[in-house]
Write an enzyme that holds these catalytic residues in place. Structure first.
Site, PDB file in Angstrom:
ATOM      1  N   LYS A  62     -24.843  -2.058  62.182  1.00  0.00           N
ATOM      2  CA  LYS A  62     -23.698  -2.397  60.816  1.00  0.00           C
ATOM      3  C   LYS A  62     -22.950  -3.217  61.541  1.00  0.00           C
ATOM      4  CE  LYS A  62     -25.808   2.400  60.265  1.00  0.00           C
ATOM      5  NZ  LYS A  62     -25.409   3.636  58.911  1.00  0.00           N
ATOM      6  N   GLY A 120     -26.102   4.635  64.576  1.00  0.00           N
ATOM      7  CA  GLY A 120     -24.951   5.078  65.458  1.00  0.00           C
ATOM      8  C   GLY A 120     -25.017   4.819  67.214  1.00  0.00           C
ATOM      9  N   GLU A 125     -28.042   1.231  52.570  1.00  0.00           N
ATOM     10  CA  GLU A 125     -26.736   0.977  52.021  1.00  0.00           C
ATOM     11  C   GLU A 125     -26.274   0.008  51.129  1.00  0.00           C
ATOM     12  OE1 GLU A 125     -25.322   0.833  55.874  1.00  0.00           O
ATOM     13  OE2 GLU A 125     -25.931   3.372  55.903  1.00  0.00           O
ATOM     14  N   GLU A 140     -36.373   6.213  56.038  1.00  0.00           N
ATOM     15  CA  GLU A 140     -35.357   6.479  56.014  1.00  0.00           C
ATOM     16  C   GLU A 140     -34.604   7.226  55.438  1.00  0.00           C
ATOM     17  OE1 GLU A 140     -33.099   3.737  59.664  1.00  0.00           O
ATOM     18  OE2 GLU A 140     -32.008   2.473  57.488  1.00  0.00           O
ATOM     19  N   HIS A 188     -31.974  -2.050  53.617  1.00  0.00           N
ATOM     20  CA  HIS A 188     -31.649  -0.881  54.227  1.00  0.00           C
ATOM     21  C   HIS A 188     -31.401  -0.479  53.323  1.00  0.00           C
ATOM     22  CE1 HIS A 188     -28.814   1.716  56.110  1.00  0.00           C
ATOM     23  NE2 HIS A 188     -29.660   1.202  57.406  1.00  0.00           N
ATOM     24  N   SER A 228     -30.296   9.354  62.258  1.00  0.00           N
ATOM     25  CA  SER A 228     -29.807   9.572  62.854  1.00  0.00           C
ATOM     26  C   SER A 228     -30.459   9.881  64.786  1.00  0.00           C
ATOM     27  CB  SER A 228     -28.659  11.091  62.495  1.00  0.00           C
ATOM     28  OG  SER A 228     -28.013  11.285  61.139  1.00  0.00           O
ATOM     29  N   ASN A 259     -29.434  -1.512  64.344  1.00  0.00           N
ATOM     30  CA  ASN A 259     -28.467  -1.926  63.515  1.00  0.00           C
ATOM     31  C   ASN A 259     -27.199  -1.436  64.020  1.00  0.00           C
ATOM     32  OD1 ASN A 259     -27.612  -2.614  60.728  1.00  0.00           O
ATOM     33  ND2 ASN A 259     -28.526  -0.554  60.370  1.00  0.00           N
ATOM     34  N   GLY A 297     -26.446   8.539  58.396  1.00  0.00           N
ATOM     35  CA  GLY A 297     -25.274   8.134  59.668  1.00  0.00           C
ATOM     36  C   GLY A 297     -24.440   9.591  58.927  1.00  0.00           C
TER      37      GLY A 297
HETATM   38  C1  PEP Z   1     -29.502   3.123  59.817  1.00  0.00           C
HETATM   39  O1  PEP Z   1     -28.552   2.976  60.101  1.00  0.00           O
HETATM   40  O2  PEP Z   1     -31.026   2.837  59.747  1.00  0.00           O
HETATM   41  C2  PEP Z   1     -29.638   4.277  60.625  1.00  0.00           C
HETATM   42  C3  PEP Z   1     -30.177   5.151  60.918  1.00  0.00           C
HETATM   43  O3  PEP Z   1     -28.397   4.694  61.061  1.00  0.00           O
HETATM   44  P1  PEP Z   1     -27.839   6.388  61.844  1.00  0.00           P
HETATM   45  O4  PEP Z   1     -29.417   6.394  63.637  1.00  0.00           O
HETATM   46  O5  PEP Z   1     -26.566   6.621  62.309  1.00  0.00           O
HETATM   47  O6  PEP Z   1     -28.333   7.219  61.265  1.00  0.00           O
END
Ligand code: PEP
Length: 250
Positions: free
Chosen positions: A11, A230, A98, A166, A96, A208, A9, A172
């Site tokens: 983003k 990320g 976010e 998640e 998601h 993460s 992702n 993040g």
């Molecule tokens: C995500 O955006 O779905 C995600 C898991 O981000 P990160 O790996 O940066 O925590």
């Protein structure tokens, strides 16, 4: 279990030639990982067509990061499932955290988006997960149960739907859920999905995920892959996560 699904992702990151280069670097490394991973990248909508073209005939699939619940109409700035399909996407992330937070998306909205994606032949990657406050109050299972029952549409499994667990507090933040926490929640989600006659839906972990911890996460029973934020912006890191997936038994 089958091959791990490793989805990136991006983003709100990636423009022009640099975005295409990142996708091409992932593609070049993905050829040798086809025995263990189905690799999907979800770039911003503005470069989707360009990247989907560059990925044609290769081992990397391309997805959107969101779609609208309606077919078309007066929804300024939004992207429809048909537009994603037209741009060359095969998958789309919906729900998601976010989006749930920044855009007030409820379970009902997420369910409608997933249904629209499925109508257009896109495979939804549907995100669920509790916040830190909810976990600290002992409500993690209740929240996840509500999301599984109310944001996943009927016929999700038949449409090739994918669930991503998640925990919001791990996205993040550099904080990963422990192997025990992931195992416990994935086991629970598998049971919930079984109750909905969706026992074969892959359940990804996201939050993460980095190369150093990928193998321990991907080895957990019921973890069918990873949704990576990320670390998907660095081709070598993203590929290292995919390379950490166990090869499925023949
Ligand atoms: C995500 O955006 O779905 C995600 C898991 O981000 P990160 O790996 O940066 O925590």
């Amino acid at each position: 279990m089958g091959k791990a699904v490793i989805a990136g992702n991006w983003k709100m990151n990636g423009v022009g030639a640099a975005a295409e280069q990142l996708a091409c670097d992932v593609r070049d490394g993905a050829w040798s990982l086809r025995d263990r991973a189905e690799i999907i990248i979800c770039p911003p909508a503005t470069v989707l067509t360009r990247i989907a073209k560059a990925m044609e005939g290769g081992p990397v699939m391309v997805g959107g990061q969101d779609c609208h619940a309606k077919v078309e109409g007066a929804h300024t700035g939004d992207i429809s499932a048909e537009m994603l399909k037209d741009a060359g996407a095969t998958h789309v992330i919906v729900g998601h955290s976010e989006r749930r937070t920044d855009h007030g998306e409820t379970n009902a909205i997420v369910e409608a988006k997933a249904r629209m994606a499925m109508n257009w032949g896109l495979r939804p990657i549907l995100c669920i997960g509790e916040t830190l406050a909810q976990r600290e109050k002992g409500r993690a299972r209740e929240i996840v149960q509500d999301q599984v029952f109310n944001s996943i549409p009927h016929e999700f499994e038949e449409a090739g739907g994918i669930v991503a667990y998640e925990p919001v507090w791990a996205i993040g933040t550099g904080k990963t859920a422990s192997v025990e926490e992931i195992a416990e929640m994935h086991h629970y989600i598998r049971w919930l999905l079984g109750n909905r006659q969706m026992g074969a839906v892959p359940i990804l972990y996201g939050g993460s995920v980095k190369p150093a911890i990928a193998a321990s996460i991907l080895a957990i029973p019921e973890v069918g892959g990873a949704l990576v934020g990320g670390a998907s912006l660095v081709a070598s890191d993203f590929l290292a996560i995919a390379a950490a997936a166990p090869v499925p038994a023949a």
